[in-house]
Structure formats: structure tokens, C-alpha cells
Design an enzyme around this catalytic site. Structure first.
Site, PDB file in Angstrom:
ATOM      1  N   ASP A  63       0.819  -1.217   0.000  1.00  0.00           N
ATOM      2  CA  ASP A  63       0.000   0.000   0.000  1.00  0.00           C
ATOM      3  C   ASP A  63       0.849   1.261   0.000  1.00  0.00           C
ATOM      4  OD1 ASP A  63       0.938  -0.462   2.563  1.00  0.00           O
ATOM      5  OD2 ASP A  63      -1.017  -0.649   3.484  1.00  0.00           O
ATOM      6  N   ASN A 132      -7.756  -2.424  14.062  1.00  0.00           N
ATOM      7  CA  ASN A 132      -9.152  -2.655  13.653  1.00  0.00           C
ATOM      8  C   ASN A 132      -9.269  -3.852  12.708  1.00  0.00           C
ATOM      9  OD1 ASN A 132      -8.071  -1.691  11.284  1.00  0.00           O
ATOM     10  ND2 ASN A 132      -9.390   0.095  11.100  1.00  0.00           N
ATOM     11  N   HIS A 134      -7.386  -4.375   9.911  1.00  0.00           N
ATOM     12  CA  HIS A 134      -7.070  -4.181   8.489  1.00  0.00           C
ATOM     13  C   HIS A 134      -5.770  -4.887   8.117  1.00  0.00           C
ATOM     14  CE1 HIS A 134      -4.924  -0.189   9.635  1.00  0.00           C
ATOM     15  NE2 HIS A 134      -3.979  -0.959   9.168  1.00  0.00           N
ATOM     16  N   GLU A 139      -9.586  -1.546   5.026  1.00  0.00           N
ATOM     17  CA  GLU A 139     -10.269  -1.215   6.273  1.00  0.00           C
ATOM     18  C   GLU A 139     -11.491  -2.124   6.477  1.00  0.00           C
ATOM     19  OE1 GLU A 139      -8.762   0.557   8.266  1.00  0.00           O
ATOM     20  OE2 GLU A 139      -8.444   2.635   7.678  1.00  0.00           O
TER      21      GLU A 139
END
Ligand code: GLP
Length: 256
Positions: A63, A132, A134, A139
Site C-alpha cells: 500500500d 481494527n 485491516h 479497512e
């Protein structure tokens, strides 16, 4: 999913290095997917100890922030050069790291998918995990079949990143990320997590139901996922002792 629990972050990095070098020994021109974040830094230190091993390796990464050029120290491109690439023998033609300073993220996303296909797919993809759940910048709510695409980050993800790099400078809320499906197409996944802050999400990833609300749970469906944890991040696993026993005893069935 193979779960390996090491005493601390140092031992985790050592073990992760062994996994990468074992794959490299089988295929010197490995297609290697890199990850950013604090967690893989120890692994990259281990890899730097054998700089010549990477001469044939093809590099991709997960990413990148939109609009942030490789020369910017906030870019993942810069991070990967800083911690790994500049220390190892590599060929420029084999570097396929993302750049955020493009006008058209959709076009870049298509190019990345094509490029990965043209080299025969990713052999080994290194992964970290966000609090979270990811992976890359996928996400919660990301389709488990998603491909490389632009993505808007959650405020908590951005805040976590800013805290990590001790920065107040605004980093883009937009990013490009390999999709969950793209990651899942890799032949081998190597996920690393360390510290008590990851214990809850690791429990959900390993022992919870598969859900796009926690994209990392997709690893449960992967035929070859190696998850290396330290004691702190493994602390909430219900079957912690079982995983340890399996790892220590797998030589009995000729797997070690
Ligand atoms: C970022 C990256 C992820 C990484 C995560 C966790 O969001 N895009 O690929 O896994 O951070 O980072 P850390 O290892 O610092 O906890």
C-alpha cells in the site's frame, strides 16, 4: 493457519527471517510482497544481514498514501528503501514498489494487478495487522474479494500511523492498497504481530468468525498462512497452549 508464538519481538524477527530465507532458498527469484509499519522492521534488519540473497528477488508492496512521493519520508516507498532496499543487492528492474504521486489511482491499481500477474503472482507476502483488523489498507468492510484499488482510511488508522511516526504533519486520508483478494492470491502469507495492543484483534483474527468487518480473518481461508506472534500479542488466544504444542512437536510427523 500455522501459529508460531515466540517469547518477544526479537525472537519473532529471528523466526520471521528464517521463514523468508527458507522460501528464498527454494526460489532465488522469489516474488516478495513487502509491508510497512513498525512490526516488520525487526525482520528487515534480519534480511539485511544477507544482502546478496536478494539479487534476483522481485519486490512489490501492499500500500501507499495518495499524493505522497517516494522522496517524502512519510511515504511507504521511502520507508521500504530506508529499512531494506538500500541495504540489499537488488536490481532496479525488479522493484515494483507503489508510488503515491500519480494522478490516476484507478489506472495505477490496474497496472499493479497486471504487473503481479505478469511475474506469475506473489510467492510470499509479508503482512502486519491494524488494531481494527485491516491488512494493507483494507479497512473494515472491505470486500474479501477486493482487488488493488484506491481506499479512504479510517480516522483511527491515520491517527495510529501519525502516532507511530511521531508526526503532526498531515498524511493523506487516501491510499492505494492491494485488495484482500489480491493478497489472498499470494502463495504464502507471513503475518507478524507483536505487543499487547494487538492481542484482542489477533484473537478475533485467529479464533473468531470470518467477516469483512475484520478483513484479516480472511487468513483462515488461506491454504498457507504463517502467523508469527510474540507472547503479548498471543495472550488472548484460547488455544495458545495447543498452538505451541503443535509447533514444538510437528517434527514427529516429519514436518520440521
Ligand atoms: C499500516 C499499514 C499496514 C500495517 C499496519 C500496522 O496501516 N498499512 O500494512 O500492517 O499499519 O502497523 P504496525 O506494524 O506499526 O502496527
Amino acid at each position: 493457519m500455522e501459529i508460531i508464538i515466540e517469547p518477544d519481538a526479537t525472537a519473532l524477527a529471528e523466526r520471521a527471517g528464517q521463514v523468508v530465507f527458507a522460501d528464498l532458498a527454494k526460489k532465488p527469484d522469489l516474488v516478495l510482497g513487502l509491508a510497512t509499519g513498525k512490526t516488520p522492521i525487526g525482520l528487515y534488519e534480519k534480511l539485511r544481514a544477507r544482502p546478496d540473497a536478494f539479487a534476483q528477488v522481485r519486490f512489490f508492496n501492499l500500500d501507499e498514501f495518495f499524493g505522497v512521493p517516494p522522496s517524502d519520508s512519510n511515504s511507504f516507498n521511502y520507508f521500504l528503501h530506508f529499512h531494506l532496499i538500500r541495504h540489499i543487492r537488488h536490481q532496479e528492474k525488479n522493484l515494483h514498489l507503489l508510488r503515491g504521486d500519480v494522478n490516476d489511482l484507478e489506472a495505477l491499481s490496474r497496472e499493479v494487478e497486471e504487473k503481479i500477474k505478469s511475474v506469475g503472482g506473489i510467492d510470499l507476502q509479508i503482512l502486519g495487522i491494524g488494531k481494527n483488523g485491516h491488512i494493507g489498507f483494507n479497512e473494515p468492510g472491505s470486500s474479501l474479494g477486493s482487488r488493488t484499488r484506491p481506499k479512504t482510511l479510517e480516522a483511527s488508522t491515520l491517527a495510529e500511523y501519525m502516532k507511530n511516526i511521531d508526526s503532526r504533519a498531515p498524511v493523506s486520508s487516501f491510499a492505494i492498497t492491494m485488495g484482500v483478494g489480491t493478497i489472498m492470491d499470494s502463495r504464502h502469507l507471513l503475518m507478524l504481530a507483536s505487543g499487547s495492543g494487538k492481542a484482542e484483534i489477533i484473537r478475533e483474527m485467529v479464533e473468531g468468525p470470518i467477516t469483512s468487518e475484520i478483513p484479516a480473518t480472511c487468513l483462515q481461508l488461506h491454504p498457507r498462512a504463517t502467523v508469527i506472534l510474540d507472547e503479548e500479542s498471543a495472550a488472548k488466544l484460547k488455544r495458545r497452549d495447543y498452538y505451541k504444542w503443535v509447533f514444538e512437536n510437528k517434527w514427529r510427523v516429519g514436518q520440521k
